[in-house]
Each structure stands twice: as structure tokens, then as C-alpha cells.
Scaffold this motif. Structure first.
Motif, PDB file in Angstrom:
ATOM      1  N   ALA A  41       0.862  -1.190   0.000  1.00 32.28           N
ATOM      2  CA  ALA A  41       0.000   0.000   0.000  1.00 32.28           C
ATOM      3  C   ALA A  41       0.895   1.235   0.000  1.00 32.28           C
ATOM      4  CB  ALA A  41      -0.919   0.017   1.218  1.00 32.28           C
ATOM      5  N   ILE A  42       0.349   2.321  -0.525  1.00 35.44           N
ATOM      6  CA  ILE A  42       1.085   3.593  -0.551  1.00 35.44           C
ATOM      7  C   ILE A  42       0.281   4.633   0.206  1.00 35.44           C
ATOM      8  CG2 ILE A  42       2.031   5.427  -2.002  1.00 35.44           C
ATOM      9  CD1 ILE A  42       2.211   3.354  -4.294  1.00 35.44           C
ATOM     10  N   PHE A  43       0.872   5.204   1.256  1.00 38.99           N
ATOM     11  CA  PHE A  43       0.245   6.325   1.953  1.00 38.99           C
ATOM     12  C   PHE A  43       0.632   7.608   1.215  1.00 38.99           C
ATOM     13  CE2 PHE A  43       0.350   4.209   6.450  1.00 38.99           C
ATOM     14  CZ  PHE A  43      -0.757   3.450   6.115  1.00 38.99           C
ATOM     15  N   ALA A  44      -0.364   8.344   0.710  1.00 41.18           N
ATOM     16  CA  ALA A  44      -0.119   9.647   0.097  1.00 41.18           C
ATOM     17  C   ALA A  44      -0.517  10.705   1.121  1.00 41.18           C
ATOM     18  CB  ALA A  44      -0.932   9.789  -1.183  1.00 41.18           C
ATOM     19  N   VAL A  45       0.483  11.360   1.706  1.00 47.34           N
ATOM     20  CA  VAL A  45       0.261  12.246   2.861  1.00 47.34           C
ATOM     21  C   VAL A  45       0.458  13.704   2.465  1.00 47.34           C
ATOM     22  CG1 VAL A  45       0.939  12.668   5.265  1.00 47.34           C
ATOM     23  CG2 VAL A  45       1.233  10.378   4.283  1.00 47.34           C
ATOM     24  N   ASN A  46      -0.497  14.568   2.845  1.00 44.90           N
ATOM     25  CA  ASN A  46      -0.292  15.999   2.620  1.00 44.90           C
ATOM     26  C   ASN A  46       0.809  16.485   3.562  1.00 44.90           C
ATOM     27  OD1 ASN A  46      -1.885  15.818   4.996  1.00 44.90           O
ATOM     28  ND2 ASN A  46      -2.659  17.889   4.699  1.00 44.90           N
ATOM     29  N   HIS A  47       1.461  17.583   3.202  1.00 41.93           N
ATOM     30  CA  HIS A  47       2.671  17.956   3.951  1.00 41.93           C
ATOM     31  C   HIS A  47       2.699  19.449   4.248  1.00 41.93           C
ATOM     32  CE1 HIS A  47       6.471  17.289   5.661  1.00 41.93           C
ATOM     33  NE2 HIS A  47       7.249  17.359   4.605  1.00 41.93           N
ATOM     34  N   SER A  48       2.314  19.811   5.469  1.00 41.47           N
ATOM     35  CA  SER A  48       2.361  21.221   5.851  1.00 41.47           C
ATOM     36  C   SER A  48       3.301  21.470   7.030  1.00 41.47           C
ATOM     37  CB  SER A  48       0.949  21.734   6.191  1.00 41.47           C
ATOM     38  OG  SER A  48       0.364  20.926   7.190  1.00 41.47           O
ATOM     39  N   HIS A  49       3.831  20.382   7.648  1.00 42.95           N
ATOM     40  CA  HIS A  49       4.715  20.538   8.805  1.00 42.95           C
ATOM     41  C   HIS A  49       5.653  19.338   8.896  1.00 42.95           C
ATOM     42  CE1 HIS A  49       6.112  21.226  12.904  1.00 42.95           C
ATOM     43  NE2 HIS A  49       5.529  22.409  12.870  1.00 42.95           N
ATOM     44  N   ASN A  50       6.835  19.570   9.459  1.00 46.40           N
ATOM     45  CA  ASN A  50       7.824  18.495   9.597  1.00 46.40           C
ATOM     46  C   ASN A  50       7.328  17.337  10.460  1.00 46.40           C
ATOM     47  OD1 ASN A  50       9.898  19.453   8.001  1.00 46.40           O
ATOM     48  ND2 ASN A  50      10.772  20.708   9.628  1.00 46.40           N
ATOM     49  N   ILE A  51       6.348  17.605  11.310  1.00 47.52           N
ATOM     50  CA  ILE A  51       5.871  16.572  12.236  1.00 47.52           C
ATOM     51  C   ILE A  51       4.933  15.582  11.533  1.00 47.52           C
ATOM     52  CG2 ILE A  51       3.750  17.658  13.116  1.00 47.52           C
ATOM     53  CD1 ILE A  51       6.480  16.024  15.271  1.00 47.52           C
ATOM     54  N   ASP A  52       4.480  15.907  10.312  1.00 55.35           N
ATOM     55  CA  ASP A  52       3.473  15.076   9.632  1.00 55.35           C
ATOM     56  C   ASP A  52       3.931  13.629   9.439  1.00 55.35           C
ATOM     57  OD1 ASP A  52       1.970  17.377   9.551  1.00 55.35           O
ATOM     58  OD2 ASP A  52       2.400  17.829   7.450  1.00 55.35           O
ATOM     59  N   GLY A  53       5.166  13.446   8.979  1.00 53.48           N
ATOM     60  CA  GLY A  53       5.681  12.098   8.757  1.00 53.48           C
ATOM     61  C   GLY A  53       5.753  11.269  10.032  1.00 53.48           C
ATOM     62  N   VAL A 148      -3.264  15.042   7.240  1.00 50.50           N
ATOM     63  CA  VAL A 148      -2.838  15.457   8.585  1.00 50.50           C
ATOM     64  C   VAL A 148      -3.263  16.907   8.747  1.00 50.50           C
ATOM     65  CG1 VAL A 148      -0.908  15.709  10.182  1.00 50.50           C
ATOM     66  CG2 VAL A 148      -0.854  13.895   8.458  1.00 50.50           C
ATOM     67  N   LEU A 149      -4.127  17.170   9.726  1.00 51.08           N
ATOM     68  CA  LEU A 149      -4.685  18.514   9.916  1.00 51.08           C
ATOM     69  C   LEU A 149      -4.402  19.014  11.324  1.00 51.08           C
ATOM     70  CD1 LEU A 149      -8.157  17.806   8.242  1.00 51.08           C
ATOM     71  CD2 LEU A 149      -6.206  18.963   7.201  1.00 51.08           C
ATOM     72  N   GLY A 150      -3.995  20.272  11.408  1.00 56.65           N
ATOM     73  CA  GLY A 150      -3.765  20.878  12.718  1.00 56.65           C
ATOM     74  C   GLY A 150      -2.307  21.012  13.096  1.00 56.65           C
ATOM     75  N   SER A 151      -1.415  20.382  12.314  1.00 53.55           N
ATOM     76  CA  SER A 151       0.006  20.419  12.693  1.00 53.55           C
ATOM     77  C   SER A 151       0.636  21.785  12.459  1.00 53.55           C
ATOM     78  CB  SER A 151       0.790  19.344  11.921  1.00 53.55           C
ATOM     79  OG  SER A 151       0.656  19.527  10.522  1.00 53.55           O
ATOM     80  N   ALA A 152       0.086  22.545  11.503  1.00 51.51           N
ATOM     81  CA  ALA A 152       0.696  23.833  11.172  1.00 51.51           C
ATOM     82  C   ALA A 152      -0.183  25.026  11.568  1.00 51.51           C
ATOM     83  CB  ALA A 152       0.996  23.895   9.674  1.00 51.51           C
ATOM     84  N   GLU A 153      -1.232  24.780  12.361  1.00 57.49           N
ATOM     85  CA  GLU A 153      -2.150  25.876  12.720  1.00 57.49           C
ATOM     86  C   GLU A 153      -1.486  26.920  13.620  1.00 57.49           C
ATOM     87  OE1 GLU A 153      -6.529  23.691  12.552  1.00 57.49           O
ATOM     88  OE2 GLU A 153      -5.629  24.139  14.479  1.00 57.49           O
ATOM     89  N   ARG A 154      -0.763  26.419  14.620  1.00 58.70           N
ATOM     90  CA  ARG A 154      -0.112  27.346  15.568  1.00 58.70           C
ATOM     91  C   ARG A 154       1.293  26.847  15.875  1.00 58.70           C
ATOM     92  NH1 ARG A 154      -2.641  27.055  20.686  1.00 58.70           N
ATOM     93  NH2 ARG A 154      -3.533  25.049  20.081  1.00 58.70           N
ATOM     94  N   ARG A 155       2.146  27.757  16.321  1.00 57.22           N
ATOM     95  CA  ARG A 155       3.503  27.364  16.718  1.00 57.22           C
ATOM     96  C   ARG A 155       3.554  27.192  18.231  1.00 57.22           C
ATOM     97  NH1 ARG A 155       7.330  31.700  13.790  1.00 57.22           N
ATOM     98  NH2 ARG A 155       8.974  30.294  14.462  1.00 57.22           N
ATOM     99  N   GLY A 156       4.373  26.243  18.664  1.00 51.64           N
ATOM    100  CA  GLY A 156       4.495  25.992  20.092  1.00 51.64           C
ATOM    101  C   GLY A 156       5.186  27.130  20.813  1.00 51.64           C
ATOM    102  N   ARG A 157       4.884  27.284  22.087  1.00 51.04           N
ATOM    103  CA  ARG A 157       5.530  28.342  22.867  1.00 51.04           C
ATOM    104  C   ARG A 157       6.935  27.939  23.295  1.00 51.04           C
ATOM    105  NH1 ARG A 157       1.440  30.136  27.501  1.00 51.04           N
ATOM    106  NH2 ARG A 157       1.229  27.873  27.614  1.00 51.04           N
ATOM    107  N   LEU A 158       7.089  26.662  23.692  1.00 51.62           N
ATOM    108  CA  LEU A 158       8.389  26.187  24.151  1.00 51.62           C
ATOM    109  C   LEU A 158       9.333  25.921  22.976  1.00 51.62           C
ATOM    110  CD1 LEU A 158       7.362  23.684  26.982  1.00 51.62           C
ATOM    111  CD2 LEU A 158       8.440  25.912  27.236  1.00 51.62           C
ATOM    112  N   ILE A 159       8.835  25.184  21.992  1.00 52.73           N
ATOM    113  CA  ILE A 159       9.652  24.882  20.812  1.00 52.73           C
ATOM    114  C   ILE A 159       8.899  25.397  19.594  1.00 52.73           C
ATOM    115  CG2 ILE A 159      10.851  23.076  19.527  1.00 52.73           C
ATOM    116  CD1 ILE A 159      10.556  21.306  22.043  1.00 52.73           C
ATOM    117  N   LYS A 160       9.386  26.498  19.054  1.00 46.99           N
ATOM    118  CA  LYS A 160       8.669  27.194  17.964  1.00 46.99           C
ATOM    119  C   LYS A 160       8.483  26.308  16.726  1.00 46.99           C
ATOM    120  CE  LYS A 160       8.266  31.609  19.473  1.00 46.99           C
ATOM    121  NZ  LYS A 160       8.058  31.303  20.885  1.00 46.99           N
ATOM    122  N   ALA A 161       9.436  25.382  16.513  1.00 50.31           N
ATOM    123  CA  ALA A 161       9.387  24.564  15.296  1.00 50.31           C
ATOM    124  C   ALA A 161       8.351  23.448  15.373  1.00 50.31           C
ATOM    125  CB  ALA A 161      10.764  23.967  15.024  1.00 50.31           C
ATOM    126  N   LEU A 162       7.730  23.263  16.542  1.00 53.95           N
ATOM    127  CA  LEU A 162       6.758  22.182  16.722  1.00 53.95           C
ATOM    128  C   LEU A 162       5.370  22.737  17.034  1.00 53.95           C
ATOM    129  CD1 LEU A 162       8.836  19.704  18.921  1.00 53.95           C
ATOM    130  CD2 LEU A 162       8.352  19.498  16.478  1.00 53.95           C
TER     131      LEU A 162
END
Length: 215
Positions: A41-53, A148-162
Motif C-alpha cells: 500500500a502507498i500512503f499519500a500524505v499531505n505535507h504542511s509541517h515536519n511533524i506530519d511524517g 494530517v490537519l492541525g500540525s501547522a495551525e499554531r507554533r508551540g511556545r516552548l519549541i517554535k518549530a513544533l
């Protein structure tokens, strides 16, 4: 001959990902039962943030081998990502080693993860590369759309990249579909037509996922 990465490595990656993703965030997983229980099977994943994978690896019902840009394989991450069955790909050329390994994953009945947009962007499947169509048509493996939805909506306060810790991230698996037209053709025209079909199906899945999750 290039060997395909072992499923055992990807399963180790999944076991690392489960407590990590559920411990740091609050994933809500919908449609996981739609993922074929066995076979390629092949997962075709949308990509808006590094955490998606990593998120998909941690919540998917099966171990996943992602095609990941070679730039991510830096320092200690290189042996780690290779050890958990992930595939290094050079996006600047036709990377034959990565292609052979990816096809090997599917031939062995495994799950290949692809970000068909190529690079991180809006995560809306608007621009698809032909790689996904090639792997799907060549292997005959069904494509499972993953939003994957919601990963890029807001930036974290402690770690901005997450994303903010303990925030909700939705992962929605869609109905598997065949990319080819049933003829088995692998011409440029057949791949172009498959890419159009794939884009339509992925776009429909993303719309449906947004309705389901309210995002």
C-alpha cells in the motif's frame, strides 16, 4: 542489487513513534480501519509541517517506510532514520537507489509513505509530482490518502518549530484506490493521466477530512 529496508526496522520506528506522538500531542485518528491489513500500500500524505511524517508513523496501523529528502539524514539522524526503515531520496536527480528501495518495499508487501507535493507547503495536494503515480502504476499497489490537519495551525511556545504540546492533531485515512486505468500501461501519457486521477481523489479526501474534523 539494492536491498529494500526491513519491515522490522519500520516496526521499531512505529513503536518509538506511538508513545512519543501520543505523549506530546493529542492525535485523533479517523479511518485507520480503511488501511489494507496486508499487502502493499502507498500512503499519500499531505505535507504542511515536519511533524506530519513522524505523526503518521506513530498512529498508522502498519509500519511505514517514508521517502524522506536526503537533507534530513544529518549526523546521528542518518543511522537512526536508516535503522527504522526510512528511505533517503535525492530530490535533485532521478535517484535510482531510492526508487529501487521503494519498489522493493512494495514488492515485499510493505507500506510506502510519500509526500506527493514533494516539499512542505500548504498541505493541500495542489501540486503533485509524478513520483506517486509512477510507484502506484508500476507496483499496482493501492493508494491510501492520508490527511494530517492541525500540525501547522499554531507554533508551540516552548519549541517554535513544533505544534503546541498537547494540541490536537487529526490524521484521517481515506478509501484505498487504484491509480492506473487497468491497462497496466506505464507510458508518460498513462502516468500523466494517473497523476490527474490521483490529484482529484486526494483533493476530495482532503475536503472530506476537513468536513469530518471541522478544520
Amino acid at each position: 542489487m539494492t536491498e529494500a529496508p526491513s519491515e522490522r526496522g519500520a516496526e521499531v520506528g512505529r513503536r518509538i513513534g506511538v508513545p512519543l506522538m501520543y505523549g506530546l500531542w493529542k492525535p485523533r485518528v479517523l479511518g485507520a480501519w480503511k488501511v489494507p491489513a496486508t499487502g502493499p500500500a502507498i500512503f499519500a500524505v499531505n505535507h504542511s509541517h515536519n511533524i506530519d511524517g513522524p505523526m503518521v508513523m506513530g498512529v498508522a496501523p502498519r509500519p511505514t517506510h517514508f521517502l524522506i529528502k536526503k537533507e534530513a539524514f544529518i549526523g546521528p539522524l542518518d543511522p537512526f532514520l536508516t535503522g527504522i526503515g526510512q528511505l533517503k531520496v535525492d530530490r535533485t536527480s532521478a535517484d535510482r537507489t531510492a526508487v529501487t528501495q521503494a519498489l522493493g518495499v512494495l514488492e515485499n508487501g510493505g507500506v510506502l509513505g510519500i509526500f506527493p507535493e514533494g516539499t512542505r507547503g500548504e498541505g493541500d495536494f495542489a501540486s503533485l509530482r509524478a513520483g506517486l503515480a509512477y510507484f502506484a502504476v508500476r507496483s499496482g499497489a493501492p493508494i491510501v490518502p492520508v490527511a494530517v490537519l492541525g500540525s501547522a495551525e499554531r507554533r508551540g511556545r516552548l519549541i517554535k518549530a513544533l505544534p503546541p504540546l498537547r494540541s490536537r492533531i487529526d490524521v484521517v485515512f481515506g478509501d484505498p484506490f487504484e491509480a492506473g486505468d487497468g491497462s497496466g500501461r506505464r507510458t508518460r501519457k498513462a502516468l500523466d493521466e494517473a497523476t490527474v486521477r490521483i490529484q482529484e481523489r486526494l483533493g476530495e479526501h482532503l475536503e472530506n477530512a476537513r468536513r469530518l474534523t471541522g478544520r
